[in-house]
Design a protein around this motif. Structure first.
Motif, PDB file in Angstrom:
ATOM      1  N   LEU A 136     -39.313  18.398  15.505  1.00 20.20           N
ATOM      2  CA  LEU A 136     -40.456  18.834  15.673  1.00 20.20           C
ATOM      3  C   LEU A 136     -40.752  20.084  15.937  1.00 20.20           C
ATOM      4  N   VAL A 137     -42.477  20.880  14.639  1.00 18.68           N
ATOM      5  CA  VAL A 137     -42.732  21.745  15.660  1.00 18.68           C
ATOM      6  C   VAL A 137     -44.627  21.589  16.113  1.00 18.68           C
ATOM      7  N   ARG A 138     -44.327  22.462  16.954  1.00 17.02           N
ATOM      8  CA  ARG A 138     -46.141  22.522  17.724  1.00 17.02           C
ATOM      9  C   ARG A 138     -47.071  23.026  16.297  1.00 17.02           C
ATOM     10  N   LYS A 139     -48.177  22.036  16.469  1.00 15.39           N
ATOM     11  CA  LYS A 139     -49.065  21.791  15.558  1.00 15.39           C
ATOM     12  C   LYS A 139     -50.374  22.593  16.131  1.00 15.39           C
ATOM     13  N   GLY A 140     -51.033  23.198  16.459  1.00 17.84           N
ATOM     14  CA  GLY A 140     -51.691  23.589  17.231  1.00 17.84           C
ATOM     15  C   GLY A 140     -51.240  23.167  18.955  1.00 17.84           C
ATOM     16  N   LYS A 141     -52.146  23.059  19.629  1.00 12.09           N
ATOM     17  CA  LYS A 141     -52.539  22.753  20.556  1.00 12.09           C
ATOM     18  C   LYS A 141     -52.231  21.537  21.290  1.00 12.09           C
ATOM     19  N   ALA A 142     -52.316  20.349  20.300  1.00 12.84           N
ATOM     20  CA  ALA A 142     -53.164  19.222  20.775  1.00 12.84           C
ATOM     21  C   ALA A 142     -51.694  18.191  20.132  1.00 12.84           C
ATOM     22  N   ALA A 143     -51.089  18.724  19.052  1.00 12.98           N
ATOM     23  CA  ALA A 143     -49.600  17.677  18.743  1.00 12.98           C
ATOM     24  C   ALA A 143     -48.230  17.913  18.464  1.00 12.98           C
ATOM     25  N   PHE A 144     -47.006  17.715  18.301  1.00 16.75           N
ATOM     26  CA  PHE A 144     -45.831  18.449  18.006  1.00 16.75           C
ATOM     27  C   PHE A 144     -45.788  17.666  16.598  1.00 16.75           C
TER      28      PHE A 144
END
Length: 202
Positions: A136-144
């Motif tokens: 997984l990678v962080r997508k902005g502040k709202a999701a992984f």
């Protein structure tokens, strides 16, 4: 005396260097977003091609320092006492990647719904599902968001030779898509209409 003090200081610094790193704030956040009770009831009501599935995720082995550990049960809504999938996840971080390593364990149904029995397991009793880890990678502040890698996850279910898993994890729920493919890369199981949408119960 100065030499003794110097050596003592070196020992202390080496000891500090070998202490396990604390989980990052982002890894803790991923864990917290994954913990809880989830349901796909709303999706199933809107689209009959999806089943009403319940997902339970609880933290375990919280004193361990080799990652953050979760116990996961997945069951049809009308058979919550007989989950069709029971797994243990180990969450770790490598740079900007968050890795969910997947494990199975002996006699899972005998432990269904009983976290105390799961806590009695030890890591050396687990079987790693090699190649099935979700990156997984962080997508902005709202999701992984992330998936398994290529064809690395073996599967023999319904004629498959490999499986893939995709996941989108948010604070209020998650979307997961598991699919199996045969040797000709033809899909033989899993949703053909997108991922399961699980809403977290508040």
């Amino acid at each position: 005396m100065k030499a003794v003090c110097f050596l003592f200081g070196v020992v202390l610094s080496l000891g500090a260097a070998t202490q396990p790193a604390q989980p990052s704030r982002q890894l803790r956040q991923l864990q917290q977003w994954m913990i809880g009770e989830f349901s796909s009831a709303a999706q199933a009501a809107a689209d009959s091609t999806f089943f009403d599935i319940r997902l339970q995720v609880v933290p375990i082995w919280q004193s361990r320092t080799d990652g953050l550990w979760l116990y996961v049960e997945q069951a049809a809504a009308n058979m919550v006492n007989k989950p069709y999938r029971q797994r243990i996840y180990q969450l770790t971080q490598e740079g900007d990647r968050f890795i969910s390593t997947i494990y199975t364990f002996p006699n899972p149904l005998q432990k269904a719904g009983n976290v105390a029995l799961i806590e009695q397991l030890t890591p050396d009793s687990l079987t790693t599902r090699s190649g099935c880890e979700v990156i997984l990678v962080r997508k902005g502040k709202a999701a992984f968001e992330g998936s398994t890698v290529a064809k690395n996850c073996p599967s023999e279910l319904r004629g498959a030779t490999y499986a893939t898993s995709e996941a989108l994890i948010r604070k209020d729920g998650m979307v997961t898509l598991d699919r199996g493919y045969n040797a000709q890369d033809q899909q033989v199981w899993g949703s053909t209409r997108g991922g399961y949408v699980f809403k977290k119960k508040q």
